[in-house]
Design a protein around this motif. Structure first.
Motif, mmCIF file in Angstrom:
data_model
loop_
_atom_site.group_PDB
_atom_site.id
_atom_site.type_symbol
_atom_site.label_atom_id
_atom_site.label_comp_id
_atom_site.label_asym_id
_atom_site.label_seq_id
_atom_site.Cartn_x
_atom_site.Cartn_y
_atom_site.Cartn_z
ATOM 1 N N ARG A 192 0.885 7.163 0.198
ATOM 2 C CA ARG A 192 0.611 8.143 -0.858
ATOM 3 C C ARG A 192 -0.391 9.199 -0.429
ATOM 4 N NH1 ARG A 192 3.934 4.182 -2.139
ATOM 5 N NH2 ARG A 192 2.144 2.770 -2.072
ATOM 6 N N GLN A 196 3.715 11.012 1.316
ATOM 7 C CA GLN A 196 4.252 11.708 0.148
ATOM 8 C C GLN A 196 3.881 13.190 0.134
ATOM 9 O OE1 GLN A 196 4.204 9.566 -3.671
ATOM 10 N NE2 GLN A 196 3.322 11.382 -4.608
ATOM 11 N N SER A 213 8.866 7.992 -0.066
ATOM 12 C CA SER A 213 7.661 7.262 0.335
ATOM 13 C C SER A 213 7.675 5.844 -0.222
ATOM 14 C CB SER A 213 6.407 8.006 -0.117
ATOM 15 O OG SER A 213 6.347 8.116 -1.526
ATOM 16 N N ALA A 214 8.215 5.660 -1.440
ATOM 17 C CA ALA A 214 8.326 4.320 -2.019
ATOM 18 C C ALA A 214 9.313 3.470 -1.231
ATOM 19 C CB ALA A 214 8.757 4.411 -3.484
ATOM 20 N N PHE A 217 7.607 2.333 1.850
ATOM 21 C CA PHE A 217 6.632 1.336 1.403
ATOM 22 C C PHE A 217 7.318 -0.012 1.186
ATOM 23 C CE2 PHE A 217 4.099 -0.265 -2.410
ATOM 24 C CZ PHE A 217 3.067 -0.791 -1.640
ATOM 25 N N THR A 232 8.288 -4.028 -4.479
ATOM 26 C CA THR A 232 7.357 -3.116 -3.825
ATOM 27 C C THR A 232 7.859 -1.681 -3.896
ATOM 28 O OG1 THR A 232 6.719 -4.900 -2.312
ATOM 29 C CG2 THR A 232 6.078 -2.677 -1.702
ATOM 30 N N PHE A 233 9.164 -1.499 -3.800
ATOM 31 C CA PHE A 233 9.744 -0.159 -3.948
ATOM 32 C C PHE A 233 9.447 0.406 -5.335
ATOM 33 C CE2 PHE A 233 13.480 2.151 -5.661
ATOM 34 C CZ PHE A 233 13.342 3.327 -4.940
ATOM 35 N N GLY A 236 5.915 1.235 -5.639
ATOM 36 C CA GLY A 236 5.644 2.468 -4.907
ATOM 37 C C GLY A 236 5.966 3.715 -5.719
ATOM 38 N N ILE A 237 7.007 3.634 -6.550
ATOM 39 C CA ILE A 237 7.337 4.772 -7.416
ATOM 40 C C ILE A 237 6.201 5.008 -8.408
ATOM 41 C CG2 ILE A 237 8.891 5.595 -9.221
ATOM 42 C CD1 ILE A 237 11.148 4.100 -7.805
ATOM 43 N N GLY A 240 3.275 6.431 -6.597
ATOM 44 C CA GLY A 240 3.530 7.822 -6.221
ATOM 45 C C GLY A 240 3.345 8.773 -7.384
ATOM 46 N N HIS A 256 -2.962 -0.551 -6.901
ATOM 47 C CA HIS A 256 -2.473 -1.405 -5.814
ATOM 48 C C HIS A 256 -3.356 -2.641 -5.667
ATOM 49 C CE1 HIS A 256 -0.375 -1.281 -1.611
ATOM 50 N NE2 HIS A 256 -0.457 -2.514 -2.084
#
Length: 275
Positions: A192, A196, A213-214, A217, A232-233, A236-237, A240, A256
């Motif tokens: 991030r 990103q 980026s997610a 990740f 985790t995806f 990640g959204i 982000g 996180h």
């Protein structure tokens, strides 16, 4: 929102708000950021390699020193070396981004606003309540044909690898050092803090940049099993969106850390209680 560069009358559009950490970069730093695309492969790969190297070195030291009979468990040593691997990664990354003129923007955590913890908690709740069920669904669909997954899928109850480290005797403080402090800091700075914004700087729409980026990740967690990778995806959204909303890393890092603390200290015990 785009702004005009004030350097040498350039009319280049810069897609960062005035309160974003990347807003004030000079022309040299902007060009360096835009042309750092190969790093999306190199730095996640280096993260993997350093983590595995840390685990390997911990194993070698543990074996050669005959520490089996000592007071410190192998899991504790392993977590300490993994934390050191993350620290080494961030040191190298700081030198690299600093030499290219945008290190301060990538690593910008401050100032922490009063709203950041609340936003972090909200994003985490959304990730758990939405991403959690979706990751279970993805897992269940994939398990209709386990041969299509990396390692035959994973037990849907294994939402983290914490139990594995606990069985290796890892102390709670060492687990917290590696998974609640070192990992969130390093991964947020990489995905991030740099990836990103770099993708956005190249003209990619913000939503797509968050998704890309997610995705990276999530992929670095692929060895934790399909369900963890999928969750985790989705996490990640959410992280982000936090980064884009606030313009810096404080809120994503807090979220996180809270997520990993929940996985470490909360979720396993809740699942055990429910089961």
């Amino acid at each position: 929102m785009s702004v005009q560069s004030g350097n040498e009358g350039s009319a280049a559009r810069w897609p960062f708000r005035i309160d974003d950490a990347f807003h004030g970069l000079d022309v040299r730093a902007r060009e360096a950021l835009i042309h750092s695309l190969p790093g999306v492969v190199f730095w996640p790969l280096l993260l993997w390699l350093l983590a595995f190297a840390g685990a390997f070195i911990a194993t070698v030291i543990w074996t050669l020193s005959g520490a089996e009979a000592g007071p410190i468990a192998f899991g504790t040593v392993l977590m300490v070396f993994i934390a050191l691997a993350y620290a080494l990664l961030m040191s190298l990354f700081y030198i690299w981004t600093g030499s290219r003129g945008y290190g301060a923007a990538v690593f910008r955590l401050w100032p922490v606003r009063w709203s950041d913890p609340g936003l972090a908690l909200l994003a985490l709740l959304i990730a758990i309540l939405v991403g959690g069920p979706l990751s279970v669904l993805i897992h269940d669909l994939a398990m209709l044909d386990p041969t299509l997954t990396v390692s035959g899928g994973a037990d849907p109850n294994e939402i983290s690898n914490v139990e594995t480290y606990l069985q290796a005797g890892a102390s709670a403080w060492a687990l917290a050092l590696a998974t609640v402090i070192a990992a969130p800091l390093a991964e947020e700075i990489l995905f991030r803090g740099w990836m990103q914004p770099m993708i956005i700087a190249r003209g990619v729409p913000t939503v797509l940049a968050i998704l890309i980026s997610a995705l990276f990740f999530g992929l670095v967690h692929m060895f934790d099993g399909l369900q963890v990778m999928a969750y985790t995806f989705f996490l990640g959204i959410a992280l982000g969106v936090l980064r884009q909303w606030t313009g810096r890393l404080a809120a994503p890092v807090i979220a996180h850390m809270l997520n990993n603390a929940w996985a470490l200290f909360g979720a396993p015990f809740v699942l055990q209680w429910l089961g």
